[in-house]
Design an enzyme around this catalytic site. Structure first.
Site, PDB file in Angstrom:
ATOM      1  N   GLY A   1      40.242  38.703  31.668  1.00 27.11           N
ATOM      2  CA  GLY A   1      40.092  38.831  30.224  1.00 27.11           C
ATOM      3  C   GLY A   1      40.419  40.235  29.756  1.00 27.11           C
ATOM      4  O   GLY A   1      40.876  41.076  30.535  1.00 27.11           O
TER       5      GLY A   1
ATOM      6  N   ASP B   1      30.668  43.086  42.647  1.00 30.05           N
ATOM      7  CA  ASP B   1      31.998  43.657  42.441  1.00 30.05           C
ATOM      8  C   ASP B   1      31.880  45.095  41.922  1.00 30.05           C
ATOM      9  O   ASP B   1      32.279  45.395  40.789  1.00 30.05           O
ATOM     10  CB  ASP B   1      32.771  42.790  41.442  1.00 30.05           C
ATOM     11  CG  ASP B   1      34.259  43.128  41.403  1.00 30.05           C
ATOM     12  OD1 ASP B   1      34.760  43.694  42.390  1.00 30.05           O
ATOM     13  OD2 ASP B   1      34.910  42.814  40.391  1.00 30.05           O
TER      14      ASP B   1
END
Length: 508
Positions: free
Chosen positions: A49, A201
């Site tokens: 995104g 992450d």
């Protein structure tokens, strides 16, 4: 690390018109009606995104908009990866002692990835993460605006910061880079050991720094989170207890509890290896304490060894426990839980970030005082008191039970001794050195046999060829090539066994 960072920074955005259309479809109104201001140019773009700045009711916010068509792409790619995982499950020889479950690792990754493309789950993750760190002033999580959040649009507080790997900018900001390294490690220990819920992450694009309180970590992007089951988290704590108490049995029991260790094969070798590493760990801590007494080095940093010194230390360790390591490798008692994939990845990324902040960064040294504090906290808690009382009661119960079992056990022992004397029972003694010698002899004999077969087939094929019997000659040549390859494989195996022998004896 710099190349990966460059890749994270250079993901191209998709058209702003498409982003505006997605926002308006998801939120049910035009951006001019929803926001005081909406910036059409994105401030950041990633593979899933891109982010636009806006103003909402007088507050600066950012709006994360998902790329169109991601679900369909995920369905196709992950279906192909599933086929690969199933193939690896069948062909992986697991010759390094780790019993990996490739399908379980795939399932864990697929679950995390599908969660990452649902922004409502990311919003829930962010709020849960913020709740876990509400008492820590060195961690900041952007606030979520739920009224303007859907599965494809996420609206949250605008919290600017400098990427944690922008060293020059951090120096200009005036923050303490060494302390930031400690904060990063301690925050992950808190996530994994205290909450069992961690950011999976933690690359530099997802961690920023501002100058609040002398330097604060800002976490972004909570789509990719990992969860640790209670038994694994308790097992990790028990490992800390075992290391703290220098108890290899407690460490091994905790590893069994986590599913990392399967109690099969030669557990004596596993226990001796665990004892060796515990002793080495304690010796290392003592040496570091002595070094700190002699110097003014700060906590968390150590003198770097040269490449030759590291190689020499590795050779000494292998020579000290070579027999046990070979026994463990042969029995393969260790497994690799799928959850650990993200834990190991997170700490490897953190280690890279820490070394970028300071070359003398040592993740184990930074973790030690946190682990000690965690042990003290748990030792003072009710849970540990109850656990200790339970263990004492179990020991007393066993002692009372054994009091009445002793006559039966003495009689049984006498029967076993009598059967040994009569030759009805045989003792099996495992001699690792002899086993290794037999393996080498077997490998050499098999290689010689393949060599003889290859030579014979070569002679036969040549005779057939010169007698114009081409079909059988071709078959004989093919078989000769096959056995020749087996000779090559055998020679490699013999060489590998010889190298193991040299490592064990310290002559490598």
């Amino acid at each position: 690390m710099e190349l990966l960072s460059l890749m994270q920074d250079q993901v191209p955005p998709f058209p702003s018109e498409t982003a505006v259309k997605i926002v308006e479809e998801e939120l049910g109104a035009s951006v001019n009606e929803l926001f005081d201001r909406f910036d059409f140019e994105p401030i950041a773009a990633a593979s899933l995104g891109q982010v636009h700045r806006a103003r909402l009711n007088g507050q600066e916010v950012v709006i994360k908009v998902q790329r169109p068509g991601l679900k369909e792409l995920f369905d196709i790619d992950l279906k192909n990866l599933r086929v690969i995982a199933e193939y690896l499950q069948k062909v992986d020889p697991k010759s390094d002692g780790a019993k990996r479950d490739w399908v379980a690792i795939y399932d864990e990754c697929a679950s995390v990835l599908y969660q990452e493309i649902d922004y409502t789950k990311e919003a829930f993750n962010a709020e849960r993460f913020a709740e876990n760190f509400k008492k820590f002033d060195y961690v900041k999580v952007p606030e979520i605006y739920w009224k303007y959040t859907t599965p494809q649009v996420l609206t949250m507080e605008y919290v600017p910061g400098i990427k944690i790997n922008r060293i020059n900018q951090l120096d200009k900001l005036g923050v303490n880079r060494k302390r930031l390294g400690r904060y990063a490690v301690e925050s992950y220990l808190e996530q994994i050991l205290s909450h069992g819920f961690f950011h999976a992450d933690p690359h530099p694009g997802n961690i920023a720094v501002d100058d609040f309180n002398g330097g604060r970590l800002i976490f972004y992007d909570f789509g990719m989170m990992g969860s640790i089951s209670p038994n694994i988290r308790e097992g990790l704590l028990e490992v800390f207890y075992g290391v703290y108490e220098k108890d290899p049995d407690k460490v091994l029991q905790a590893m069994v509890q986590m599913g990392v260790l399967v109690p099969t094969g030669d557990m004596t070798a596993v226990r001796r290896t665990a004892q060796f590493f515990l002793n080495s760990f304690q010796e290392r801590l003592a040496a570091q304490r002595k070094e700190r007494e002699m110097t003014t080095a700060e906590l968390g940093f150590k003198k770097q060894l040269t490449k030759e010194e590291k190689f020499e230390k590795k050779k000494q360790r292998l020579a000290a426990i070579g027999e046990d390591l070979l026994a463990i490798a042969a029995d393969q008692p260790f497994r690799f839980p799928a959850t650990f994939t993200f834990v190991v990845r997170a700490f490897s990324v953190l280690d890279g970030i820490g070394k970028g902040l300071d070359p003398r960064f040592d993740i184990t040294e930074i973790a030690k005082p946190y682990a000690r504090e965690l042990l003290r906290f748990n030792e003072a808690g009710v849970e540990v008191v109850v656990k200790d009382a339970k263990k004492r009661w179990e020991r007393q119960s066993r002692a009372f039970y054994n009091l009445f079992r002793q006559p039966d056990r003495v009689e049984k022992l006498a029967q076993i001794i009598e059967r040994l004397e009569q030759g009805d029972l045989k003792l099996r003694v495992r001699t690792l050195e002899s086993e290794r010698a037999f393996q080498r002899v077997a490998a050499v004999q098999k290689t010689i046999g393949y060599g003889i077969a290859a030579g014979s087939l070569a002679n036969l094929a040549t005779m057939l060829y010169f007698n114009s019997i081409r079909g059988p000659a071709t078959i004989a040549y093919s078989l000769c090539v096959f056995f020749g390859l087996q000779v090559l494989v055998g020679l490699i195996k013999v060489k590998k066994l010889d190298r193991q022998e040299r490592l064990i004896t310290g002559t490598a």
